[in-house]
Design a protein around this motif. Structure first.
Motif, PDB file in Angstrom:
ATOM      1  N   ARG A  66      -9.845  -8.203  -5.497  1.00 31.99           N
ATOM      2  CA  ARG A  66      -8.811  -7.194  -5.715  1.00 31.99           C
ATOM      3  C   ARG A  66      -7.761  -7.687  -6.700  1.00 31.99           C
ATOM      4  NH1 ARG A  66     -12.750  -6.320  -2.000  1.00 31.99           N
ATOM      5  NH2 ARG A  66     -12.549  -4.251  -1.071  1.00 31.99           N
ATOM      6  N   LEU A  67      -7.441  -6.846  -7.683  1.00 33.07           N
ATOM      7  CA  LEU A  67      -6.336  -7.131  -8.587  1.00 33.07           C
ATOM      8  C   LEU A  67      -5.025  -6.703  -7.954  1.00 33.07           C
ATOM      9  CD1 LEU A  67      -5.333  -8.057 -11.370  1.00 33.07           C
ATOM     10  CD2 LEU A  67      -5.685  -5.711 -12.183  1.00 33.07           C
ATOM     11  N   HIS A  68      -5.060  -5.578  -7.231  1.00 37.28           N
ATOM     12  CA  HIS A  68      -3.840  -5.082  -6.586  1.00 37.28           C
ATOM     13  C   HIS A  68      -4.213  -4.204  -5.395  1.00 37.28           C
ATOM     14  CE1 HIS A  68       0.494  -4.196  -6.575  1.00 37.28           C
ATOM     15  NE2 HIS A  68       0.158  -2.982  -6.197  1.00 37.28           N
ATOM     16  N   ILE A  69      -3.449  -4.333  -4.317  1.00 36.65           N
ATOM     17  CA  ILE A  69      -3.609  -3.497  -3.130  1.00 36.65           C
ATOM     18  C   ILE A  69      -2.237  -3.000  -2.714  1.00 36.65           C
ATOM     19  CG2 ILE A  69      -4.470  -3.333  -0.759  1.00 36.65           C
ATOM     20  CD1 ILE A  69      -6.085  -5.866  -1.251  1.00 36.65           C
ATOM     21  N   GLU A  70      -2.156  -1.733  -2.389  1.00 34.73           N
ATOM     22  CA  GLU A  70      -0.885  -1.191  -1.900  1.00 34.73           C
ATOM     23  C   GLU A  70      -1.134  -0.178  -0.791  1.00 34.73           C
ATOM     24  OE1 GLU A  70       3.265   0.841  -3.474  1.00 34.73           O
ATOM     25  OE2 GLU A  70       1.981  -0.306  -4.817  1.00 34.73           O
ATOM     26  N   GLU A  71      -0.254  -0.208   0.190  1.00 34.24           N
ATOM     27  CA  GLU A  71      -0.376   0.670   1.349  1.00 34.24           C
ATOM     28  C   GLU A  71       0.872   1.542   1.483  1.00 34.24           C
ATOM     29  OE1 GLU A  71      -1.565  -0.443   5.795  1.00 34.24           O
ATOM     30  OE2 GLU A  71       0.489  -1.030   5.353  1.00 34.24           O
ATOM     31  N   THR A  72       0.660   2.755   1.984  1.00 31.54           N
ATOM     32  CA  THR A  72       1.785   3.636   2.276  1.00 31.54           C
ATOM     33  C   THR A  72       1.392   4.594   3.392  1.00 31.54           C
ATOM     34  OG1 THR A  72       3.448   5.102   1.280  1.00 31.54           O
ATOM     35  CG2 THR A  72       1.161   5.446   0.617  1.00 31.54           C
ATOM     36  N   PRO A 170      -1.138  -3.878   6.524  1.00 23.97           N
ATOM     37  CA  PRO A 170      -0.974  -4.092   7.975  1.00 23.97           C
ATOM     38  C   PRO A 170      -0.971  -2.807   8.791  1.00 23.97           C
ATOM     39  CG  PRO A 170       1.114  -4.414   6.838  1.00 23.97           C
ATOM     40  CD  PRO A 170       0.052  -4.326   5.778  1.00 23.97           C
ATOM     41  N   ARG A 171      -0.409  -1.723   8.234  1.00 21.43           N
ATOM     42  CA  ARG A 171      -0.346  -0.457   8.988  1.00 21.43           C
ATOM     43  C   ARG A 171      -1.744   0.118   9.197  1.00 21.43           C
ATOM     44  NH1 ARG A 171       3.786  -0.720   5.449  1.00 21.43           N
ATOM     45  NH2 ARG A 171       5.916  -0.594   6.265  1.00 21.43           N
ATOM     46  N   MET A 172      -2.614  -0.075   8.218  1.00 17.35           N
ATOM     47  CA  MET A 172      -3.984   0.393   8.382  1.00 17.35           C
ATOM     48  C   MET A 172      -4.687  -0.399   9.478  1.00 17.35           C
ATOM     49  SD  MET A 172      -6.353   2.542   7.453  1.00 17.35           S
ATOM     50  CE  MET A 172      -6.214   3.185   5.767  1.00 17.35           C
ATOM     51  N   ILE A 173      -4.503  -1.710   9.494  1.00 11.24           N
ATOM     52  CA  ILE A 173      -5.128  -2.528  10.528  1.00 11.24           C
ATOM     53  C   ILE A 173      -4.644  -2.116  11.907  1.00 11.24           C
ATOM     54  CG2 ILE A 173      -5.233  -4.859  11.486  1.00 11.24           C
ATOM     55  CD1 ILE A 173      -5.424  -5.939   8.695  1.00 11.24           C
ATOM     56  N   LEU A 174      -3.334  -1.894  12.044  1.00 14.08           N
ATOM     57  CA  LEU A 174      -2.781  -1.476  13.331  1.00 14.08           C
ATOM     58  C   LEU A 174      -3.308  -0.108  13.746  1.00 14.08           C
ATOM     59  CD1 LEU A 174       0.902  -2.675  12.861  1.00 14.08           C
ATOM     60  CD2 LEU A 174      -0.729  -3.548  14.550  1.00 14.08           C
ATOM     61  N   ALA A 175      -3.403   0.815  12.784  1.00 12.02           N
ATOM     62  CA  ALA A 175      -3.898   2.157  13.087  1.00 12.02           C
ATOM     63  C   ALA A 175      -5.357   2.118  13.521  1.00 12.02           C
ATOM     64  CB  ALA A 175      -3.727   3.066  11.869  1.00 12.02           C
ATOM     65  N   LEU A 176      -6.165   1.314  12.845  1.00 11.94           N
ATOM     66  CA  LEU A 176      -7.577   1.203  13.192  1.00 11.94           C
ATOM     67  C   LEU A 176      -7.765   0.534  14.554  1.00 11.94           C
ATOM     68  CD1 LEU A 176      -9.109   0.114   9.761  1.00 11.94           C
ATOM     69  CD2 LEU A 176      -9.180   2.390  10.803  1.00 11.94           C
ATOM     70  N   ASP A 177      -6.961  -0.482  14.812  1.00 14.64           N
ATOM     71  CA  ASP A 177      -7.048  -1.164  16.104  1.00 14.64           C
ATOM     72  C   ASP A 177      -6.661  -0.226  17.245  1.00 14.64           C
ATOM     73  OD1 ASP A 177      -7.301  -3.821  17.597  1.00 14.64           O
ATOM     74  OD2 ASP A 177      -5.298  -3.174  18.184  1.00 14.64           O
TER      75      ASP A 177
END
Length: 215
Positions: A66-72, A170-177
């Protein structure tokens, strides 16, 4: 002698690929804005998680990084913004994977989405075709096992698991968990998981990091 010839051919192949790609020295990306709504009611969907990834393809190797990752996340109006970034140095022997950026969208109870651009690009300043558009999520129709499998294939399997890149979403990981635990409480069969990330096995420092993003 044969080895030298093989090496020369591989080198020429790599140089040809690089010249054909005509890749720039740096990469940047424009801001992405949009709205996510329910496909049936057109009502805005709040707290949907979006992860945007600009994925590099290593020429001649076939690996990806990955060159760049962003979450919202979406607000009460279903709106979201992914910030512009760059310029970032273009690593040698790589190019941005086709159809970037990849957008992964998840909201509990809805069929998850993975979206791309429809055409390849080679310019330095990247943009998403989904900028300014309304994205409609459909309620998932099917059994728990199909739903868990769809989440894993559409969202989890497209996220990097090595190193600490997961700290970018991190929010995606928490949501999936949370979704995985919810599905288990509803009777999801043993062996099925909605996510490849298992917070239970994270070390204490990483658990503390994730806790900062809990509501």
């Amino acid at each position: 002698m044969k080895r030298n010839i093989l090496f020369a051919l591989q080198l020429l192949s790599t140089l040809f690929a690089l010249s054909a790609c005509a890749t720039p020295l740096t990469y940047s990306a424009k801001e992405i804005r949009g709205q996510i709504v329910d496909a049936e009611t057109n009502e805005p969907i709040e707290n949907a998680v979006i992860v945007a990834q600009w994925i590099l393809f290593e020429i001649g190797v076939g690996h990806h990084k990955r060159l760049h990752i962003e979450e919202t996340v979406t607000d009460k109006n279903g709106s979201y913004t992914i910030s512009a970034w760059g310029p970032k140095i273009h690593p040698p022997l790589t190019k941005l994977d086709r159809e970037d950026p990849m957008l992964a969208i998840f909201k509990s109870g809805y069929a998850p989405l993975r979206l791309y651009n429809s055409t390849d690009r080679s310019d330095s300043l990247r943009a998403s075709e989904w900028d300014g558009r309304v994205i409609k999520l459909k309620k998932f129709q099917g059994n728990l096992e199909d739903y868990a499998d769809r989440i894993r294939r559409t969202i989890s399997d497209g996220l990097p698991e090595e190193g600490k890149e997961w700290k970018s979403f991190p929010r995606m990981i928490l949501a999936l968990d949370a979704e995985n635990r919810h599905l288990k409480s509803l009777g999801l069969k043993k062996g099925y998981r909605a996510t490849t990330f298992n917070i239970e096995y994270f070390d204490e420092a990483d658990k503390a990091f994730l806790k900062r993003f809990e509501k």
